[in-house]
Design an enzyme around this catalytic site. Structure first.
Site, PDB file in Angstrom:
ATOM      1  N   CYS A 146      -6.286  73.740  55.152  1.00 13.98           N
ATOM      2  CA  CYS A 146      -7.787  73.632  54.508  1.00 13.98           C
ATOM      3  C   CYS A 146      -8.472  72.555  55.767  1.00 13.98           C
ATOM      4  O   CYS A 146      -7.873  72.485  56.819  1.00 13.98           O
ATOM      5  CB  CYS A 146      -7.611  72.990  53.161  1.00 13.98           C
ATOM      6  SG  CYS A 146      -7.061  71.155  53.110  1.00 13.98           S
ATOM      7  N   LYS A 147      -9.467  71.940  55.259  1.00 15.03           N
ATOM      8  CA  LYS A 147     -10.151  71.124  56.227  1.00 15.03           C
ATOM      9  C   LYS A 147      -9.406  69.793  56.583  1.00 15.03           C
ATOM     10  O   LYS A 147      -9.266  69.702  57.946  1.00 15.03           O
ATOM     11  CB  LYS A 147     -11.489  70.599  55.734  1.00 15.03           C
ATOM     12  CG  LYS A 147     -12.547  70.096  56.590  1.00 15.03           C
ATOM     13  CD  LYS A 147     -13.724  69.582  56.033  1.00 15.03           C
ATOM     14  CE  LYS A 147     -14.557  69.057  57.262  1.00 15.03           C
ATOM     15  NZ  LYS A 147     -15.921  68.690  56.634  1.00 15.03           N
TER      16      LYS A 147
END
Length: 146
Positions: free
Chosen positions: A106-107
């Site tokens: 994810c980020k």
């Protein structure tokens, strides 16, 4: 005599024992919880170095759970893109990867714990969270593709 505490469980003495020693009991429970926390966590973080080794061996699936706009800014090569919001409906698409390690990206490495929980409930055994997410990966100058 030997330093053991004997508690009489009759006539409410147990309740008195709890109230008299509440501070020590809380410390003991907090300590036990702190010791067990790493074993109870849903996700296992994987370092960039270990992730790179696994990717180079070729027997790993990379699942990017970011939104499409985030995914388009750069992602790991050969990663599957399934946004977190769509993951429950697309687990069947991932079944062929159940027998191999899966690295979830994810980020920043925080949203992936939700995806990891869903994957483990679906029967995935070896699921990892990329430490620091794609942001950390890119800050270290590691390769991404558009």
């Amino acid at each position: 005599m030997y330093g053991f505490v004997i508690v009489d469980f009759q006539q409410g003495k147990f309740v008195n024992f709890i109230f008299d020693n509440i501070f020590l009991i809380c410390i003991a429970l907090f300590s036990a919880g702190s010791l067990l926390m790493p074993y109870l966590r849903q996700s296992a973080n994987i370092s960039h170095l270990d992730a790179t080794k696994m990717i180079n061996k070729g027997k790993v699936a990379i699942l990017d759970i970011r939104d499409l706009s985030e995914f388009r800014t750069g992602h790991l090569r050969n990663s599957l893109h399934i946004p977190l919001s769509e993951l429950p409906n697309k687990l069947a698409k991932l079944e062929k990867f159940q027998s191999q390690p899966v690295i979830v990206v994810c980020k920043s490495g925080t949203r992936s714990s939700t995806a990891i929980s869903q994957l483990k409930q679906a029967g995935f055994k070896e699921v990892y969270n990329l430490e620091g997410g794609i942001e950390s990966w890119q800050q270290k100058g590691l390769p991404t593709t558009m």
